[in-house]
Write a protein that holds these residues in place. Structure first.
Motif, PDB file in Angstrom:
ATOM      1  N   ALA A  46      61.551  44.488  30.289  1.00  0.00           N
ATOM      2  CA  ALA A  46      61.552  43.153  29.692  1.00  0.00           C
ATOM      3  C   ALA A  46      62.624  43.086  28.616  1.00  0.00           C
ATOM      4  O   ALA A  46      62.925  44.082  27.958  1.00  0.00           O
ATOM      5  N   VAL A  47      63.200  41.916  28.446  1.00  0.00           N
ATOM      6  CA  VAL A  47      64.162  41.671  27.378  1.00  0.00           C
ATOM      7  C   VAL A  47      63.501  40.705  26.403  1.00  0.00           C
ATOM      8  O   VAL A  47      63.054  39.630  26.784  1.00  0.00           O
ATOM      9  N   HIS A  48      63.424  41.115  25.150  1.00  0.00           N
ATOM     10  CA  HIS A  48      62.807  40.313  24.098  1.00  0.00           C
ATOM     11  C   HIS A  48      63.916  39.819  23.171  1.00  0.00           C
ATOM     12  O   HIS A  48      64.577  40.630  22.522  1.00  0.00           O
ATOM     13  N   VAL A  49      64.118  38.514  23.123  1.00  0.00           N
ATOM     14  CA  VAL A  49      65.138  37.938  22.252  1.00  0.00           C
ATOM     15  C   VAL A  49      64.491  37.616  20.914  1.00  0.00           C
ATOM     16  O   VAL A  49      63.459  36.945  20.855  1.00  0.00           O
ATOM     17  N   VAL A  50      65.091  38.142  19.852  1.00  0.00           N
ATOM     18  CA  VAL A  50      64.614  37.897  18.488  1.00  0.00           C
ATOM     19  C   VAL A  50      65.739  37.181  17.746  1.00  0.00           C
ATOM     20  O   VAL A  50      66.828  37.727  17.593  1.00  0.00           O
ATOM     21  N   ARG A  51      65.465  35.963  17.319  1.00  0.00           N
ATOM     22  CA  ARG A  51      66.473  35.168  16.608  1.00  0.00           C
ATOM     23  C   ARG A  51      66.393  35.451  15.109  1.00  0.00           C
ATOM     24  O   ARG A  51      65.302  35.539  14.549  1.00  0.00           O
ATOM     25  N   LEU A  52      67.541  35.569  14.479  1.00  0.00           N
ATOM     26  CA  LEU A  52      67.627  35.737  13.033  1.00  0.00           C
ATOM     27  C   LEU A  52      68.068  34.400  12.461  1.00  0.00           C
ATOM     28  O   LEU A  52      69.152  33.911  12.796  1.00  0.00           O
TER      29      LEU A  52
END
Length: 142
Positions: free
Chosen positions: A30-36
């Motif tokens: 899985a790819v988890h995108v975390v926005r800053l």
């Protein structure tokens, strides 16, 4: 009897036999995108989502949306020596212990493949925004 009449049955038996002997199917990581994100007007500094639940082998993709520069670092407190070493090894282009490189502009990304860590919680933060308590949490699931 036709020359090929037994082949479909034989093919079915071979396929069934291979299904039993073959290893379990692998699931895609899985790819988890975390926005800053930083909202200056509200003095809001955050990771979205703030908590990511992932498994070993999953990808964490940190993406700077606003408020650059940022950098990702993991809090060393409470991490075993083996987990500490695994995290350091998983962080490309480190700038220091448990610290990734500076992400200088909005749109910049940093990727980490979750290393073999014991299940648990691993706190990360943005180094330039630590005074604003910009932190998140990686929860490694079994």
């Amino acid at each position: 009897m036709a020359p090929n009449s037994g082949r479909p049955a034989l093919a079915l038996l071979v396929a069934l036999g291979l299904g039993v002997a073959a290893p379990r199917a692998l699931t895609a990581q899985a790819v988890h995108v975390v926005r800053l994100e930083v909202e200056i007007s509200e003095q809001l500094h955050r990771f979205v989502p703030e908590r990511v639940t992932a498994r070993v082998g999953d990808v964490l993709r940190f993406r700077v949306v606003s408020g650059a520069p940022h950098s990702i670092a993991f809090e060393p407190a409470g991490i075993s020596p083996n987990a500490h070493a695994a995290l350091n090894a998983a962080m490309p282009d480190r700038s220091g212990d448990l610290s990734g490189p500076v992400l200088p502009a909005n749109g910049a990304e940093y990727r980490i493949v979750v290393p073999p860590l014991p299940p648990g919680r691993y706190v990360f933060y943005s180094v330039p925004h630590r005074a604003y308590d910009m932190r998140g949490e990686l929860v490694v699931a079994k």
